[in-house]
Design a protein around this motif. Structure first.
Motif, mmCIF file in Angstrom:
data_model
loop_
_atom_site.group_PDB
_atom_site.id
_atom_site.type_symbol
_atom_site.label_atom_id
_atom_site.label_comp_id
_atom_site.label_asym_id
_atom_site.label_seq_id
_atom_site.Cartn_x
_atom_site.Cartn_y
_atom_site.Cartn_z
ATOM 1 N N ILE A 294 52.258 40.660 52.050
ATOM 2 C CA ILE A 294 51.431 39.459 52.188
ATOM 3 C C ILE A 294 50.086 39.822 52.815
ATOM 4 O O ILE A 294 49.035 39.320 52.412
ATOM 5 C CB ILE A 294 52.147 38.395 53.056
ATOM 6 N N ALA A 295 50.103 40.718 53.804
ATOM 7 C CA ALA A 295 48.860 41.133 54.468
ATOM 8 C C ALA A 295 47.908 41.767 53.463
ATOM 9 O O ALA A 295 46.696 41.492 53.480
ATOM 10 C CB ALA A 295 49.173 42.113 55.596
ATOM 11 N N THR A 296 48.425 42.588 52.556
ATOM 12 C CA THR A 296 47.590 43.218 51.533
ATOM 13 C C THR A 296 47.015 42.179 50.583
ATOM 14 O O THR A 296 45.838 42.230 50.203
ATOM 15 C CB THR A 296 48.412 44.246 50.738
ATOM 16 N N ALA A 297 47.863 41.206 50.216
ATOM 17 C CA ALA A 297 47.416 40.155 49.297
ATOM 18 C C ALA A 297 46.290 39.338 49.914
ATOM 19 O O ALA A 297 45.284 39.037 49.255
ATOM 20 C CB ALA A 297 48.591 39.248 48.930
ATOM 21 N N LEU A 298 46.435 38.962 51.174
ATOM 22 C CA LEU A 298 45.405 38.160 51.839
ATOM 23 C C LEU A 298 44.116 38.960 52.025
ATOM 24 O O LEU A 298 43.011 38.403 51.918
ATOM 25 C CB LEU A 298 45.926 37.653 53.186
ATOM 26 N N ALA A 299 44.248 40.248 52.281
ATOM 27 C CA ALA A 299 43.054 41.091 52.401
ATOM 28 C C ALA A 299 42.318 41.159 51.064
ATOM 29 O O ALA A 299 41.081 41.152 51.026
ATOM 30 C CB ALA A 299 43.448 42.491 52.867
ATOM 31 N N SER A 300 43.051 41.201 49.962
ATOM 32 C CA SER A 300 42.426 41.219 48.638
ATOM 33 C C SER A 300 41.680 39.921 48.369
ATOM 34 O O SER A 300 40.592 39.922 47.780
ATOM 35 C CB SER A 300 43.488 41.432 47.559
#
Length: 421
Positions: A294-300
């Motif tokens: 989820i952290a990677t998705a939000l950073a994207s």
């Protein structure tokens, strides 16, 4: 006792609020309209006033009762029809500030920093003097002083050299859509000159907000290398739309000069009909594998180059993650992602009910699905692979009239004018 003539400097007038007699703000000053004459100082005939909805209207100076204390007071009668510059008119800020002129006495070159307008009669204003700068940019090398308009040459020459520092400073903090509004109001030559001094990324964002005619004019005014660099950083769908409007030879040369990967995306999009999902889509949505967190998705989604409509929905696929991808699995909505732990994998919150569409689907189908399911973007697939995504803003661009950016607000002249009478 003779009343002392009132003098106002035009550049300092920009942004000044305009009020009607009862104290309601009508708008703000956007520019001053001047009219050059064969004899005598040029006339200042009116103000361009930006009113509600960023509409710019003409306010004759005969309807201005006072310019003082940081405000302009009008008689209250404002014609809200959109301002359209006539051939004989000159815009002081847009066309005279930073213009290069010559002093009659010495033939020394000077740059116009500001223009003074003076009320010479109760209903007449004139451009009476200029605040200019001469000399080179070195320590002690520059002089700034006031000179009467009649003591310079080249002021009314439309081909005269003009700097762009003032306009660039004015638009520096504006959003791309607002900068596009400013550029649209400039004469063609000035618009091109200002655009050429913007960074590639900034110019790319602004071109996406301009109508076809203006952006083709700007892109065609750049040298081929610079034009290709700007296309490289545009969203592929916007770059494809722009390239499609260019003459065939020019389009082919630009595609050759673009980065190979960017040019490949544009060529792929040009192969589709304009009003189909393939012609509308971008080839660069957010694509992630199911094991991404989820952290990677939000950073994207936070990336500055991702439009808001595409940041709201992420597409989950098997590798490769560049379009065309591996098997398309589903989507993740940013609202759902915000409710999950940062360490959770996005594969656990997939929405697999979103209907993917083919590249040949028409704009009517795309619109119906976006509206039915309240989506900001739809996946476009070929067999099981994701090849792009259609966002709601791209659909709107093609549903609205071609000149929607230049159209007046959906409000009657009588209704608005009645508020200020």
């Amino acid at each position: 006792m003779k009343r002392q003539a009132q003098t106002v400097y035009a550049a300092r007038l920009i942004g000044t609020p305009v009020f009607d007699p009862i104290g309601d703000q009508v708008g703000t000053v956007y520019d001053v309209v001047a009219l050059f004459r064969l004899k005598g100082d040029p006339l200042a005939v009116g103000l361009v006033v930006e009113v509600v909805g960023k509409r710019r209207v003409f306010l004759p100076l005969t309807r201005v009762t006072s310019i003082a204390n940081g405000q302009v007071i009008t008689t209250g009668i404002v014609n809200i029809r959109r301002f359209s510059q006539r051939p004989a008119e000159t815009l002081v800020f847009a066309q005279l500030i930073e213009r290069h002129v010559h002093l009659r006495e010495t033939n020394e070159e000077a740059v116009v920093i500001d223009v003074a307008i003076t009320q010479t009669k109760p209903r007449e204003w004139q451009l009476t003097s200029l605040y200019v700068r001469t000399g080179k940019r070195s320590v002690g090398g520059q002089r700034s002083f006031t000179v009467p308009v009649r003591e310079v040459t080249g002021l009314m020459n439309p081909a005269a050299v003009q700097g762009n520092v003032s306009i660039l400073a004015q638009i520096n903090e504006l959003k791309p859509a607002d900068v596009a509004d400013v550029l649209r109001e400039l004469p063609a030559g000035r618009m091109q000159a200002v655009a050429s001094e913007l960074t590639d990324e900034r110019l790319a964002d602004i071109l996406e907000e301009l109508g076809d005619e203006d952006r083709i004019e700007i892109l065609s005014s750049l040298d081929m290398e610079r034009a290709a660099d700007v296309l490289d950083v545009m969203q592929p769908d916007d770059a494809a739309d722009l390239v499609a409007e260019l003459p065939t030879d020019q389009a082919a040369e630009l595609l050759e000069r673009m980065e190979p990967e960017e040019a490949q995306d544009v060529r792929r999009l040009l192969a589709y009909e304009e009003r189909t999902a393939g012609g509308l889509m971008t080839t660069e949505p957010i694509v992630l594998p199911p094991e991404a967190t989820i952290a990677t998705a939000l950073a994207s989604a936070r990336r500055a180059d991702i439009p808001p409509a595409l940041a709201a929905i992420m597409f989950v696929c098997r590798p490769p993650l560049e379009t065309p991808t591996g098997r398309f699995l589903g989507v993740v909505h940013i609202q759902r992602a915000l409710r999950e732990a940062p360490s959770a994998m996005i594969g656990t919150i997939l929405d697999t009910d979103i209907e993917a569409i083919s590249a040949s689907a028409g704009i009517g189908t795309v619109t119906r699905l976006l509206a039915t399911y309240n989506l900001t973007a739809l996946p476009v697939v070929d067999d099981d692979s994701l090849i792009g995504a259609v966002s709601v803003d791209d659909v709107l661009d093609h549903l609205l009239p071609e000149d929607w950016r230049d159209a007046d607000d959906d409000v009657t002249d009588e209704a608005v004018e009645a508020q200020h009478v």
